[in-house]
Write a protein that holds these residues in place. Sequence first.
Motif, PDB file in Angstrom:
ATOM      1  N   ALA A 103      44.225  41.170  38.013  1.00  0.00           N
ATOM      2  CA  ALA A 103      42.984  41.658  38.631  1.00  0.00           C
ATOM      3  C   ALA A 103      42.874  43.130  38.239  1.00  0.00           C
ATOM      4  O   ALA A 103      43.728  43.927  38.605  1.00  0.00           O
ATOM      5  CB  ALA A 103      43.065  41.508  40.141  1.00  0.00           C
ATOM      6  N   TYR A 146      40.687  38.808  35.697  1.00  0.00           N
ATOM      7  CA  TYR A 146      39.428  39.081  36.409  1.00  0.00           C
ATOM      8  C   TYR A 146      39.238  40.589  36.441  1.00  0.00           C
ATOM      9  O   TYR A 146      40.174  41.332  36.774  1.00  0.00           O
ATOM     10  CB  TYR A 146      39.463  38.463  37.806  1.00  0.00           C
ATOM     11  N   ARG A 198      36.070  36.772  33.983  1.00  0.00           N
ATOM     12  CA  ARG A 198      34.899  36.976  34.838  1.00  0.00           C
ATOM     13  C   ARG A 198      34.847  38.438  35.247  1.00  0.00           C
ATOM     14  O   ARG A 198      35.899  39.073  35.425  1.00  0.00           O
ATOM     15  CB  ARG A 198      35.050  36.086  36.069  1.00  0.00           C
ATOM     16  N   LEU A 251      33.349  41.106  38.112  1.00  0.00           N
ATOM     17  CA  LEU A 251      32.921  41.075  39.519  1.00  0.00           C
ATOM     18  C   LEU A 251      32.782  42.497  40.041  1.00  0.00           C
ATOM     19  O   LEU A 251      33.335  43.442  39.447  1.00  0.00           O
ATOM     20  CB  LEU A 251      34.009  40.379  40.349  1.00  0.00           C
ATOM     21  N   GLU A 261      35.601  43.053  45.065  1.00  0.00           N
ATOM     22  CA  GLU A 261      35.841  41.606  45.194  1.00  0.00           C
ATOM     23  C   GLU A 261      36.924  41.072  44.272  1.00  0.00           C
ATOM     24  O   GLU A 261      37.317  39.910  44.361  1.00  0.00           O
ATOM     25  CB  GLU A 261      34.536  40.848  44.886  1.00  0.00           C
ATOM     26  N   VAL A 262      37.410  41.924  43.342  1.00  0.00           N
ATOM     27  CA  VAL A 262      38.259  41.407  42.255  1.00  0.00           C
ATOM     28  C   VAL A 262      39.605  40.887  42.756  1.00  0.00           C
ATOM     29  O   VAL A 262      40.017  39.768  42.418  1.00  0.00           O
ATOM     30  CB  VAL A 262      38.458  42.490  41.171  1.00  0.00           C
ATOM     31  N   ALA A 282      40.517  39.890  45.694  1.00  0.00           N
ATOM     32  CA  ALA A 282      40.349  38.693  46.536  1.00  0.00           C
ATOM     33  C   ALA A 282      40.014  37.472  45.676  1.00  0.00           C
ATOM     34  O   ALA A 282      40.512  36.369  45.925  1.00  0.00           O
ATOM     35  CB  ALA A 282      39.254  38.931  47.571  1.00  0.00           C
ATOM     36  N   TYR A 283      39.191  37.681  44.653  1.00  0.00           N
ATOM     37  CA  TYR A 283      38.829  36.552  43.789  1.00  0.00           C
ATOM     38  C   TYR A 283      40.055  36.059  43.016  1.00  0.00           C
ATOM     39  O   TYR A 283      40.290  34.851  42.891  1.00  0.00           O
ATOM     40  CB  TYR A 283      37.707  36.955  42.821  1.00  0.00           C
ATOM     41  N   ALA A 284      40.852  37.007  42.509  1.00  0.00           N
ATOM     42  CA  ALA A 284      42.071  36.627  41.770  1.00  0.00           C
ATOM     43  C   ALA A 284      43.000  35.817  42.682  1.00  0.00           C
ATOM     44  O   ALA A 284      43.582  34.812  42.264  1.00  0.00           O
ATOM     45  CB  ALA A 284      42.781  37.869  41.241  1.00  0.00           C
ATOM     46  N   GLN A 312      42.111  34.034  45.261  1.00  0.00           N
ATOM     47  CA  GLN A 312      41.482  32.710  45.481  1.00  0.00           C
ATOM     48  C   GLN A 312      41.786  31.765  44.310  1.00  0.00           C
ATOM     49  O   GLN A 312      42.148  30.603  44.516  1.00  0.00           O
ATOM     50  CB  GLN A 312      39.969  32.942  45.603  1.00  0.00           C
ATOM     51  N   GLN A 313      41.684  32.285  43.086  1.00  0.00           N
ATOM     52  CA  GLN A 313      41.987  31.455  41.912  1.00  0.00           C
ATOM     53  C   GLN A 313      43.469  31.099  41.879  1.00  0.00           C
ATOM     54  O   GLN A 313      43.846  29.987  41.498  1.00  0.00           O
ATOM     55  CB  GLN A 313      41.594  32.201  40.614  1.00  0.00           C
TER      56      GLN A 313
END
Length: 255
Positions: free
Chosen positions: A98, A118, A176, A178, A182-183, A185-187, A189-190
């Motif tokens: 991330a 990400y 992706r 972002l 948010e990065v 948290a998105y990493a 989540q993935q």
Amino acid sequence: MSEDIRVHTEAGVMTITLHRVERKNSITAAMYGAMADALSAAEADASVRVVVIQGHETVFSAGNDIGDFLNNPPAGQGSPVFRFLHGIAAFPKPLIAAVCGPAVGVGTTLLFHCDLVYAGDNAAFSMPFVNLGLCPEAASSLLVPQMLGYHRAAEALLLGEPFMAEAALEVGLANRVLPPTEVNAYALQQARKLAAKPLTSLVETKRLMKKGQSTLVAQQMQDEGASFGRMLREPAAREAFTAFMEKRKPDFSKV
Ligand code: COA
């Protein structure tokens, strides 16, 4: 364990956080050592299925600590930086990065060993090894031309020109882009999605995708490492590091 590296494991995901924001997450020998140890532990621990490497939403990493380069240059393939580089290159489980803000030197080259990247829309990737009197590391002299194409790689590695998140997305270095907040948290989540999948299938699929290259990557890292280790002690790099510490432009006219 270095204070500047935070390691947290939860629900099959190990998160390694660079936590030295006041120094722009530049990486010392102790930090490389802590990250290398964390990767070894993650590999050995069957309950860890995925590793995420992240920084802060304003900065991923300013690369190697330049004071360390000057005063405590790595000696040989057993040194913490090489242990870390070999660790990420050979890491068998999924590895996610991330990345927000500057990702300089190893902050960018480590990404070529991650399976998913990400990026924040503020991410700026740069590999200014030539500007520092050095040469590429982490097999980036092999992997950057492969991913970017030779001429874009030459811009990045010979001129040391940065490129931004959208360009990283275009060449496939980032999956992706972002908003920076948010990065991480998105990493995560993935990572959780991957952690719910069968580990044996993840490891085997990664091994098969990487196997055509793994020997080449190891050889390139060996070759780069020998040159990098020598060049760290030579006049061009000494001038570049001293200039950075003295906050002036380097003078390469005599080297
Ligand atoms: N090693 C040691 N200290 C570093 C560092 C590094 N790689 N990168 C930044 N720092 C220090 C700065 O010297 C500064 O210290 P100070 O507060 O005592 O003056 C502090 O971290 C903040 O950095 P600063 O340069 O003021 O932040 P910035 O937001 O203006 O710029 C960067 C951020 C990352 C673009 C810039 O710091 C930079 O280019 N760093 C060097 C990158 C580099 O060449 N790394 C080696 C790659 S091989």
